[in-house]
Design a protein around this motif. Structure first.
Motif, PDB file in Angstrom:
ATOM      1  N   HIS A  45       0.849  -1.096   0.109  1.00  0.00           N
ATOM      2  CA  HIS A  45       0.172   0.259   0.129  1.00  0.00           C
ATOM      3  C   HIS A  45       0.849   1.375  -0.065  1.00  0.00           C
ATOM      4  CE1 HIS A  45      -3.837  -1.743   0.199  1.00  0.00           C
ATOM      5  NE2 HIS A  45      -3.893  -2.145   1.278  1.00  0.00           N
TER       6      HIS A  45
ATOM      7  N   GLU B 134       1.918   2.005  -3.544  1.00  0.00           N
ATOM      8  CA  GLU B 134       0.972   2.831  -4.286  1.00  0.00           C
ATOM      9  C   GLU B 134       0.811   4.280  -4.194  1.00  0.00           C
ATOM     10  OE1 GLU B 134      -2.495  -0.795  -4.626  1.00  0.00           O
ATOM     11  OE2 GLU B 134      -2.057   0.144  -2.664  1.00  0.00           O
TER      12      GLU B 134
ATOM     13  N   LEU C 194      -2.784  10.440  -5.245  1.00  0.00           N
ATOM     14  CA  LEU C 194      -3.801   9.330  -4.811  1.00  0.00           C
ATOM     15  C   LEU C 194      -4.312   9.999  -3.413  1.00  0.00           C
ATOM     16  CD1 LEU C 194      -5.600   6.590  -5.073  1.00  0.00           C
ATOM     17  CD2 LEU C 194      -3.161   5.518  -4.126  1.00  0.00           C
TER      18      LEU C 194
ATOM     19  N   VAL D 116      -6.689   0.055  -5.214  1.00  0.00           N
ATOM     20  CA  VAL D 116      -5.889   0.058  -4.275  1.00  0.00           C
ATOM     21  C   VAL D 116      -5.683  -1.278  -3.586  1.00  0.00           C
ATOM     22  CG1 VAL D 116      -5.288   0.852  -1.925  1.00  0.00           C
ATOM     23  CG2 VAL D 116      -6.047   2.702  -3.778  1.00  0.00           C
TER      24      VAL D 116
ATOM     25  N   TRP E 198      -1.497   3.865 -11.829  1.00  0.00           N
ATOM     26  CA  TRP E 198      -0.913   4.864 -11.033  1.00  0.00           C
ATOM     27  C   TRP E 198      -0.481   6.089 -11.825  1.00  0.00           C
ATOM     28  CZ3 TRP E 198      -3.508   3.568  -7.157  1.00  0.00           C
ATOM     29  CH2 TRP E 198      -3.598   2.252  -6.922  1.00  0.00           C
TER      30      TRP E 198
END
Length: 320
Positions: free
Chosen positions: A174, A177, A184, A219, A292
Motif C-alpha cells: 500500500h 501505491e 492518490l 488500491v 498509477w
C-alpha cells in the motif's frame, strides 16, 4: 473488556446530533481488551527487518522507488482505536454541528455506533498503512496490531514469524501505491470530504461514493497482486487460509460485517485482484502499474469487469 463501563460511557454522551468523541473513546476502550504488547528486543527487531525486506523486494519487483515511515508502529488494540478515532473525528467534522432528528437521542446513538464499530474492528485489524489523508504534519504511518497478529497466526495454524512478514509485505505494498501516485492521497481525501459534506446537507453522494469505491478496489487489488509477486516465501497456503478467515464467522459476525462494510472490503479485494490478474496475464506487471500514472487511468466501472477495455484505453497496442 468492560461492557458495563462501555455502556456507562455511552449513557454520558452528549445528546446533540453529532458524535461525542471523548465518550466514543472511553466506550471503545471499555469494550476492548487492549491485548498483550510485551515485546522482546528480538521481536521488535524482526518487525523492523520484515519492513526493510518488504521495501527492498517490492521496489525490485515493481521497478519503483518509494518512501516508508521511519518506523513501524507496533500497537495494541487501544493504540489502534486512538489513531482511528483521530482520523474519523477529522473526517466527520462537517457533521459536528448538524442537529439530530431526535434531540437528546441522536448524539448517543451516533456515539454508540462509532464506538461499537471501532471496538469491533480493533479486534480484527492486523496491520494498516495509513496515508493520513487529513494530516498536514505527517505524510504517513504504518501500524501492526501485535495481539491480533499473534492470535490470528495461531487461529490459522501458521508460524507467527512467516505471517508477520506477509502482513508487512501487504502494508508496504500500500505504501508503494501512494508513493508512486502522489495524486492518490488528495484524490481520496477530496472524495471522503465531499461525501461527508453532502451527507451534512442531507444528500446521498452516489457519484463520489462510486468514485471512492472504484479507487479503493484498485488500491486493494493492486496491493494483493504486488505483495504476492514480491513475497520472498511460498504464500499460497497463507492466502487460502486468510481468505477463508475473511469469509468465515457466525451469524452475528456476518451481520456486523455487513453493517460495517467489511463485505464490501472483501469484494474490493476480490474484484480488484481479478482485474489485475487479467491485466498481468495479458501484458505483464508493468502494464498493471500504469493505473498509477494519473487519475484518469483509474478503471471505469465497466472496465473493472472487462479489463481488456481498460488496456485498449490506457495501454493500446501499436498498429501492425
Amino acid at each position: 473488556m468492560n461492557p458495563i463501563g462501555g455502556a456507562r460511557a455511552l449513557l454520558g454522551a452528549d445528546g446533540n446530533g453529532g458524535v461525542d468523541w471523548a465518550a466514543a473513546r472511553r466506550a471503545a476502550h471499555e469494550l476492548t481488551d487492549p491485548g498483550d504488547l510485551a515485546l522482546s528486543d528480538s521481536v521488535r527487531g524482526a518487525y523492523a527487518e520484515d519492513l526493510q525486506a518488504a521495501h527492498r523486494e517490492i521496489q525490485a519487483t515493481a521497478g519503483i522507488e518509494f518512501d516508508l515511515p521511519r518506523t513501524i508502529q507496533v500497537q495494541n488494540r487501544h493504540h489502534w482505536i486512538e489513531a482511528t478515532l483521530e482520523t474519523l473525528e477529522t473526517a466527520f467534522e462537517p457533521l459536528a454541528d448538524r442537529p439530530g432528528a431526535l434531540p437528546g437521542i441522536t448524539g448517543p446513538l451516533n456515539t454508540a455506533s462509532i464506538a461499537g464499530s471501532v471496538a469491533y474492528l480493533s479486534r480484527r485489524v492486523l496491520g494498516q498503512y495509513d496515508p493520513l489523508l487529513f494530516a498536514e504534519s505527517e505524510p504517513h504511518r504504518l501500524y501492526v496490531v501485535h495481539p491480533n497478529l499473534v492470535s490470528t497466526a495461531a487461529e490459522l495454524d501458521v508460524p507467527v514469524e512467516r505471517f508477520r512478514r506477509w502482513i508487512a509485505f501487504h502494508e508496504v505494498a500500500h505504501a508503494a501505491e501512494f508513493g508512486v501516485a502522489p495524486w492518490l492521497r488528495p484524490y481520496l481525501a477530496e472524495r471522503v470530504t465531499g461525501i461527508v459534506a453532502e451527507l451534512a446537507t442531507g444528500s446521498l453522494p452516489k457519484d463520489q461514493y462510486g468514485e471512492l469505491n472504484r479507487a479503493m478496489t484498485v488500491v486493494e487489488g493492486y496491493a494483493e497482486l504486488l505483495m504476492d509477486e514480491a513475497f520472498d516465501k511460498p504464500s499460497a497456503e497463507l492466502r487460502r487460509k486468510l481468505d477463508t478467515r475473511r469469509q468465515s464467522g457466525g451469524p452475528l459476525s456476518t451481520v456486523v460485517s455487513r453493517l460495517l462494510g467489511l463485505d464490501r472490503k472483501r469484494e474490493q479485494y476480490e474484484r480488484g485482484r481479478a482485474f489485475f490478474d487479467a491485466i498481468v496475464a495479458e501484458r505483464g506487471l508493468e502494464a498493471a502499474g500504469a493505473v498509477w500514472d494519473e487519475p484518469g487511468n483509474l478503471p471505469r466501472e465497466s472496465e473493472l469487469e472487462a479489463p481488456g477495455r481498460w488496456l485498449d484505453r490506457v495501454r493500446p497496442t501499436a498498429p501492425n
